[in-house]
Motif scaffolding. Structure first.
Motif, PDB file in Angstrom:
ATOM      1  N   ASP A   1       0.830  -1.210   0.000  1.00 37.18           N
ATOM      2  CA  ASP A   1       0.000   0.000   0.000  1.00 37.18           C
ATOM      3  C   ASP A   1       0.861   1.255   0.000  1.00 37.18           C
ATOM      4  OD1 ASP A   1      -2.293  -1.543   0.037  1.00 37.18           O
ATOM      5  OD2 ASP A   1      -2.631  -1.297   2.198  1.00 37.18           O
ATOM      6  N   TRP A   2       1.857   1.288   0.870  1.00 40.93           N
ATOM      7  CA  TRP A   2       2.749   2.443   0.958  1.00 40.93           C
ATOM      8  C   TRP A   2       3.488   2.646  -0.368  1.00 40.93           C
ATOM      9  CZ3 TRP A   2       8.057   2.588   0.334  1.00 40.93           C
ATOM     10  CH2 TRP A   2       8.668   3.797   0.654  1.00 40.93           C
ATOM     11  N   ASP A   3       3.988   1.559  -0.937  1.00 48.49           N
ATOM     12  CA  ASP A   3       4.727   1.644  -2.198  1.00 48.49           C
ATOM     13  C   ASP A   3       3.839   2.160  -3.325  1.00 48.49           C
ATOM     14  OD1 ASP A   3       7.174   1.235  -3.709  1.00 48.49           O
ATOM     15  OD2 ASP A   3       6.131  -0.443  -4.660  1.00 48.49           O
ATOM     16  N   ALA A   4       2.600   1.707  -3.374  1.00 50.58           N
ATOM     17  CA  ALA A   4       1.676   2.183  -4.408  1.00 50.58           C
ATOM     18  C   ALA A   4       1.439   3.690  -4.269  1.00 50.58           C
ATOM     19  CB  ALA A   4       0.355   1.424  -4.330  1.00 50.58           C
ATOM     20  N   ARG A   5       1.277   4.156  -3.037  1.00 53.63           N
ATOM     21  CA  ARG A   5       1.110   5.605  -2.818  1.00 53.63           C
ATOM     22  C   ARG A   5       2.352   6.376  -3.237  1.00 53.63           C
ATOM     23  NH1 ARG A   5      -0.894   3.651   2.001  1.00 53.63           N
ATOM     24  NH2 ARG A   5       0.924   4.423   3.140  1.00 53.63           N
TER      25      ARG A   5
ATOM     26  N   GLU B   1       2.612   9.172  -6.234  1.00 54.93           N
ATOM     27  CA  GLU B   1       3.129  10.519  -5.955  1.00 54.93           C
ATOM     28  C   GLU B   1       4.302  10.846  -6.876  1.00 54.93           C
ATOM     29  OE1 GLU B   1       3.607  14.258  -4.106  1.00 54.93           O
ATOM     30  OE2 GLU B   1       1.931  12.856  -4.134  1.00 54.93           O
ATOM     31  N   LEU B   2       5.202   9.897  -7.072  1.00 50.71           N
ATOM     32  CA  LEU B   2       6.331  10.121  -7.977  1.00 50.71           C
ATOM     33  C   LEU B   2       5.853  10.335  -9.409  1.00 50.71           C
ATOM     34  CD1 LEU B   2       8.964   7.559  -6.670  1.00 50.71           C
ATOM     35  CD2 LEU B   2       9.165  10.050  -6.660  1.00 50.71           C
ATOM     36  N   ALA B   3       4.864   9.571  -9.829  1.00 48.19           N
ATOM     37  CA  ALA B   3       4.330   9.725 -11.188  1.00 48.19           C
ATOM     38  C   ALA B   3       3.700  11.106 -11.354  1.00 48.19           C
ATOM     39  CB  ALA B   3       3.303   8.635 -11.487  1.00 48.19           C
ATOM     40  N   ARG B   4       2.978  11.563 -10.333  1.00 47.48           N
ATOM     41  CA  ARG B   4       2.370  12.889 -10.386  1.00 47.48           C
ATOM     42  C   ARG B   4       3.447  13.965 -10.466  1.00 47.48           C
ATOM     43  NH1 ARG B   4       1.793  16.928  -7.325  1.00 47.48           N
ATOM     44  NH2 ARG B   4       2.541  15.921  -5.447  1.00 47.48           N
ATOM     45  N   GLU B   5       4.471  13.856  -9.625  1.00 44.95           N
ATOM     46  CA  GLU B   5       5.562  14.835  -9.643  1.00 44.95           C
ATOM     47  C   GLU B   5       6.306  14.811 -10.977  1.00 44.95           C
ATOM     48  OE1 GLU B   5       8.115  14.289  -6.285  1.00 44.95           O
ATOM     49  OE2 GLU B   5       6.523  14.782  -4.852  1.00 44.95           O
TER      50      GLU B   5
END
Length: 133
Positions: free
Chosen positions: A97-101, A105-109
């Motif tokens: 779950d943490w890794d998916a978040r 976030e990295l993809a958005r950035e």
């Protein structure tokens, strides 16, 4: 460099293989620097790298810091060895779950970083104030 200035992610490219890895490394250093539960030596190392007082390569070769890292890894390993099967499964699920978040976030950035601010009617890219007209 002053203590108020934090290095830019790009300054970690000496050890990172790509810009995304540099971003992840900077995030990790910030997490370590802010984690009151960690050894003060690890927090000091992370802060020193973040403000540019210590180069990241030098930090990984400094015996004080490497000893603190190895000690923390030993603690993590000991805790993992003492987990039950159910606890291991729960930890795996929490990590997923943490890794998916983190990946989202990295993809958005990355999308924000790579997206042009604007494009003129002639197909030229506009930046800053020009794009807002």
């Amino acid at each position: 460099m002053t203590a108020n200035r934090e290095i830019q992610d790009e300054e970690l490219m000496g050890v990172a293989q790509d810009p995304d890895q540099a971003v992840r490394l900077a995030r990790s250093l910030r997490t370590i620097a802010d984690a009151t539960s960690l050894d003060p030596t690890l927090r000091d190392m992370a802060r020193a790298v973040l403000i540019g007082r210590v180069d990241v390569k030098d930090a990984f070769q400094d015996p004080r810091y490497t000893e603190a890292v190895y000690q923390r890894l030993h603690e993590i390993r000991r805790a993992a060895d003492n987990q039950t099967y159910a606890e291991r499964q729960q930890s795996k699920a929490q990590f997923a779950d943490w890794d998916a978040r983190q990946q989202a976030e990295l993809a958005r950035e990355r999308a924000e970083r790579d997206e042009p601010v604007g494009v003129s009617g002639r197909g030229e890219r506009l930046f800053g104030a020009e794009a807002q007209r």
